[in-house]
Design a protein around this motif. Structure first.
Motif, PDB file in Angstrom:
ATOM      1  N   THR A   1       4.758 -15.737  35.736  1.00  0.00           N
ATOM      2  CA  THR A   1       4.396 -16.337  34.720  1.00  0.00           C
ATOM      3  C   THR A   1       3.926 -16.339  33.547  1.00  0.00           C
ATOM      4  O   THR A   1       3.136 -16.983  32.331  1.00  0.00           O
ATOM      5  CB  THR A   1       3.316 -18.333  34.819  1.00  0.00           C
TER       6      THR A   1
ATOM      7  N   ARG B   1       3.339 -16.239  29.449  1.00  0.00           N
ATOM      8  CA  ARG B   1       2.697 -17.526  29.435  1.00  0.00           C
ATOM      9  C   ARG B   1       1.085 -17.401  29.412  1.00  0.00           C
ATOM     10  O   ARG B   1       0.542 -18.358  28.149  1.00  0.00           O
ATOM     11  CB  ARG B   1       2.804 -19.075  30.411  1.00  0.00           C
TER      12      ARG B   1
ATOM     13  N   GLN C   1      -4.155 -19.366  29.133  1.00  0.00           N
ATOM     14  CA  GLN C   1      -2.913 -20.472  29.442  1.00  0.00           C
ATOM     15  C   GLN C   1      -3.497 -20.959  27.670  1.00  0.00           C
ATOM     16  O   GLN C   1      -4.110 -22.150  27.677  1.00  0.00           O
ATOM     17  CB  GLN C   1      -2.462 -21.066  29.930  1.00  0.00           C
TER      18      GLN C   1
END
Length: 123
Positions: A28, A31, A100
């Protein structure tokens, strides 16, 4: 969770160049808003540059603007810091950091940090 590992530091003469890399684990990476910070001897940690999740937006501290370039390759889970025209005052441990969330210059808002890589610029 993401693990960050920096590389590319070293000893360079003033006026020289280095490219730092920060490899991230996990699937991820795209992100995460990413940044490079540095901490020189006897100094507080300071923000060097940031890059948005897509790489489309960047920010630089005034002290490095025009000399450093931050970039990222989401396919390789890596963020880079290209440094040119290095000065002795650039000597520091350079840290890669991620969060994030949106843009931030506040180091306390970054959840993930690498171990740091030493950059030493001799005069």
């Amino acid at each position: 969770q993401v693990r960050l590992v920096e590389s590319g530091g070293g000893l360079v003469q003033a006026g020289g160049s280095l490219r730092l890399s920060c490899a991230a684990s996990g699937r991820t990476f795209n992100r995460y808003f990413m940044a490079w910070f540095r901490q020189g001897p006897g100094k507080e940690r300071e923000l060097v540059a940031t890059i948005s999740q897509s790489g489309g937006n960047t920010y630089y501290a005034d002290s490095v603007k025009g000399r450093f370039t931050i970039s990222r390759d989401n396919a390789k889970n890596t963020v880079y810091l290209q440094m040119h025209s290095l000065k002795p005052e650039d000597t520091a441990v350079y840290y890669c950091a991620g969060r994030q969330g949106p843009f931030s210059t506040n180091s306390y808002l970054y959840n993930y940090w690498g171990q740091g890589t030493q950059v030493t610029v001799s005069s």
